[in-house]
Design a protein around this motif. Structure first.
Motif, PDB file in Angstrom:
ATOM      1  N   UNK A  55      -0.847   0.962  -3.401  1.00 34.22           N
ATOM      2  CA  UNK A  55      -1.063  -0.487  -3.262  1.00 34.22           C
ATOM      3  C   UNK A  55      -0.308  -0.963  -4.673  1.00 34.22           C
ATOM      4  N   UNK A  56      -0.812  -0.401  -5.017  1.00 35.43           N
ATOM      5  CA  UNK A  56      -0.169  -0.523  -6.585  1.00 35.43           C
ATOM      6  C   UNK A  56       1.144  -1.095  -7.024  1.00 35.43           C
ATOM      7  N   UNK A  57       2.286  -0.443  -6.388  1.00 34.52           N
ATOM      8  CA  UNK A  57       3.251  -0.844  -6.864  1.00 34.52           C
ATOM      9  C   UNK A  57       3.939  -1.000  -5.576  1.00 34.52           C
ATOM     10  N   UNK A  58       5.189  -1.859  -5.689  1.00 30.33           N
ATOM     11  CA  UNK A  58       6.273  -2.354  -4.928  1.00 30.33           C
ATOM     12  C   UNK A  58       7.241  -2.730  -4.979  1.00 30.33           C
ATOM     13  N   UNK A  59       8.492  -2.399  -4.152  1.00 28.34           N
ATOM     14  CA  UNK A  59       9.729  -2.499  -4.495  1.00 28.34           C
ATOM     15  C   UNK A  59      10.581  -3.149  -3.285  1.00 28.34           C
ATOM     16  N   UNK A  60      11.387  -4.370  -3.475  1.00 25.78           N
ATOM     17  CA  UNK A  60      11.779  -4.757  -2.638  1.00 25.78           C
ATOM     18  C   UNK A  60      13.848  -5.168  -3.325  1.00 25.78           C
ATOM     19  N   UNK A  61      14.406  -4.750  -1.841  1.00 28.09           N
ATOM     20  CA  UNK A  61      15.732  -4.812  -2.113  1.00 28.09           C
ATOM     21  C   UNK A  61      16.054  -6.399  -2.575  1.00 28.09           C
ATOM     22  N   UNK A  62      17.143  -6.808  -3.351  1.00 26.66           N
ATOM     23  CA  UNK A  62      17.447  -8.112  -3.947  1.00 26.66           C
ATOM     24  C   UNK A  62      17.442  -9.159  -2.481  1.00 26.66           C
ATOM     25  N   UNK A  63      17.562  -9.016  -1.470  1.00 26.70           N
ATOM     26  CA  UNK A  63      18.193  -9.941  -0.980  1.00 26.70           C
ATOM     27  C   UNK A  63      17.002 -10.329  -0.235  1.00 26.70           C
ATOM     28  N   UNK A  64      15.788  -9.668  -0.705  1.00 25.77           N
ATOM     29  CA  UNK A  64      14.932  -9.932   0.351  1.00 25.77           C
ATOM     30  C   UNK A  64      13.608 -10.423  -0.310  1.00 25.77           C
ATOM     31  N   UNK A  65      13.515 -10.429  -1.461  1.00 28.03           N
ATOM     32  CA  UNK A  65      12.731 -10.471  -2.732  1.00 28.03           C
ATOM     33  C   UNK A  65      12.454 -11.976  -3.209  1.00 28.03           C
ATOM     34  N   UNK A  66      11.035 -12.718  -3.119  1.00 28.48           N
ATOM     35  CA  UNK A  66      10.819 -13.450  -2.977  1.00 28.48           C
ATOM     36  C   UNK A  66      10.138 -14.092  -0.973  1.00 28.48           C
ATOM     37  N   UNK A  67      10.933 -13.603  -0.167  1.00 26.54           N
ATOM     38  CA  UNK A  67      10.962 -13.998   0.990  1.00 26.54           C
ATOM     39  C   UNK A  67      10.006 -12.827   1.577  1.00 26.54           C
ATOM     40  N   UNK A  68      10.353 -11.748   1.498  1.00 30.07           N
ATOM     41  CA  UNK A  68       8.980 -10.168   2.377  1.00 30.07           C
ATOM     42  C   UNK A  68       8.331 -10.040   1.136  1.00 30.07           C
ATOM     43  N   UNK A  69       7.645  -9.560   2.123  1.00 32.04           N
ATOM     44  CA  UNK A  69       5.855  -9.168   1.549  1.00 32.04           C
ATOM     45  C   UNK A  69       5.534  -7.580   2.301  1.00 32.04           C
ATOM     46  N   UNK A  70       5.834  -6.367   1.053  1.00 30.73           N
ATOM     47  CA  UNK A  70       4.942  -5.273   1.615  1.00 30.73           C
ATOM     48  C   UNK A  70       4.220  -4.569   1.490  1.00 30.73           C
ATOM     49  N   UNK A  71       2.681  -4.133   1.985  1.00 29.81           N
ATOM     50  CA  UNK A  71       1.403  -4.382   2.021  1.00 29.81           C
ATOM     51  C   UNK A  71       1.136  -3.031   3.038  1.00 29.81           C
ATOM     52  N   UNK A  72      -0.244  -2.170   2.649  1.00 26.03           N
ATOM     53  CA  UNK A  72      -1.155  -1.666   3.816  1.00 26.03           C
ATOM     54  C   UNK A  72      -1.748  -1.626   3.222  1.00 26.03           C
ATOM     55  N   UNK A  73      -2.808  -1.212   4.912  1.00 30.77           N
ATOM     56  CA  UNK A  73      -3.759  -1.132   5.163  1.00 30.77           C
ATOM     57  C   UNK A  73      -5.049   0.159   5.093  1.00 30.77           C
ATOM     58  N   UNK A  74      -5.073   0.700   4.251  1.00 27.12           N
ATOM     59  CA  UNK A  74      -5.660   2.181   4.082  1.00 27.12           C
ATOM     60  C   UNK A  74      -6.600   2.125   4.793  1.00 27.12           C
ATOM     61  N   UNK A  75      -7.128   1.824   5.375  1.00 26.05           N
ATOM     62  CA  UNK A  75      -8.823   1.293   6.364  1.00 26.05           C
ATOM     63  C   UNK A  75      -7.919   1.523   8.093  1.00 26.05           C
ATOM     64  N   UNK A  76      -7.012   0.989   8.211  1.00 27.35           N
ATOM     65  CA  UNK A  76      -6.574   0.387   9.408  1.00 27.35           C
ATOM     66  C   UNK A  76      -5.092   1.185   9.643  1.00 27.35           C
ATOM     67  N   UNK A  77      -4.978   2.086   8.931  1.00 21.37           N
ATOM     68  CA  UNK A  77      -3.580   3.223   8.995  1.00 21.37           C
ATOM     69  C   UNK A  77      -2.345   2.011   9.419  1.00 21.37           C
ATOM     70  N   UNK A  78      -2.431   1.401   8.426  1.00 21.58           N
ATOM     71  CA  UNK A  78      -1.264   0.690   9.584  1.00 21.58           C
ATOM     72  C   UNK A  78      -0.546  -0.546   8.526  1.00 21.58           C
ATOM     73  N   UNK A  79       0.643  -0.088   8.260  1.00 23.42           N
ATOM     74  CA  UNK A  79       1.374  -1.001   6.946  1.00 23.42           C
ATOM     75  C   UNK A  79       2.182  -1.533   7.538  1.00 23.42           C
ATOM     76  N   UNK A  80       2.402  -2.969   6.698  1.00 22.40           N
ATOM     77  CA  UNK A  80       2.892  -4.506   7.570  1.00 22.40           C
ATOM     78  C   UNK A  80       4.358  -4.683   5.669  1.00 22.40           C
ATOM     79  N   UNK A  81       4.828  -6.018   6.774  1.00 21.94           N
ATOM     80  CA  UNK A  81       6.229  -6.200   6.336  1.00 21.94           C
ATOM     81  C   UNK A  81       5.870  -7.741   6.786  1.00 21.94           C
ATOM     82  N   UNK A  82       5.042  -8.568   5.818  1.00 16.43           N
ATOM     83  CA  UNK A  82       5.295 -10.229   6.672  1.00 16.43           C
ATOM     84  C   UNK A  82       6.734 -10.664   5.213  1.00 16.43           C
TER      85      UNK A  82
END
Length: 121
Positions: A55-82
């Motif tokens: 979870x330390x580093x994230x990468x984004x397409x230019x088209x979504x930078x500043x609008x989308x956020x990717x994050x993960x919760x390893x304890x819940x085995x879940x990936x998210x995209x806000x």
């Protein structure tokens, strides 16, 4: 082996928000780099965002930078995209994938079945 199941898609007005989830099976989820892709009708699957296993580093397409956020919760085995400030061009089937942080679909080992995001103007 990792199995991925996306959820959270739906219909939203332009300017609105959605949060996608990707539930993963398998005890090694926390060790996988992960990504989100999307595919609109008649178009190729395109990279949206990716995240290192820690979870330390994230990468984004230019088209979504500043609008989308990717994050993960390893304890819940879940990936998210806000997804905020959604635009008509964001519409498509969104897929989560495991195994890389690359921007090419071929970089990834495992894929979910996808969840539809529809944006109305």
């Amino acid at each position: 082996q990792v199995q991925l199941v996306e959820s959270g898609g739906g219909l939203v007005q332009a300017g609105g928000s959605l949060r996608l989830s990707c539930a993963a099976s398998g005890r090694t989820f926390s060790s996988y780099d992960m990504g989100w892709f999307r595919q609109a009708p008649g178009k190729e699957r395109e990279f949206v965002a990716s995240i290192r296993w820690s979870g330390s580093t994230t990468y984004y397409a230019d088209s979504v930078k500043g609008r989308f956020t990717i994050f993960k919760n390893n304890a819940k085995n879940t990936l998210y995209l806000q997804m905020n400030s959604l635009k008509y061009d964001d519409m498509g089937v969104y897929y989560c994938a495991a195994g890389s942080v690359g921007s090419s679909p071929g970089d990834y080992l495992y894929w979910g079945q996808g969840t539809q995001v529809t944006v109305s103007s």
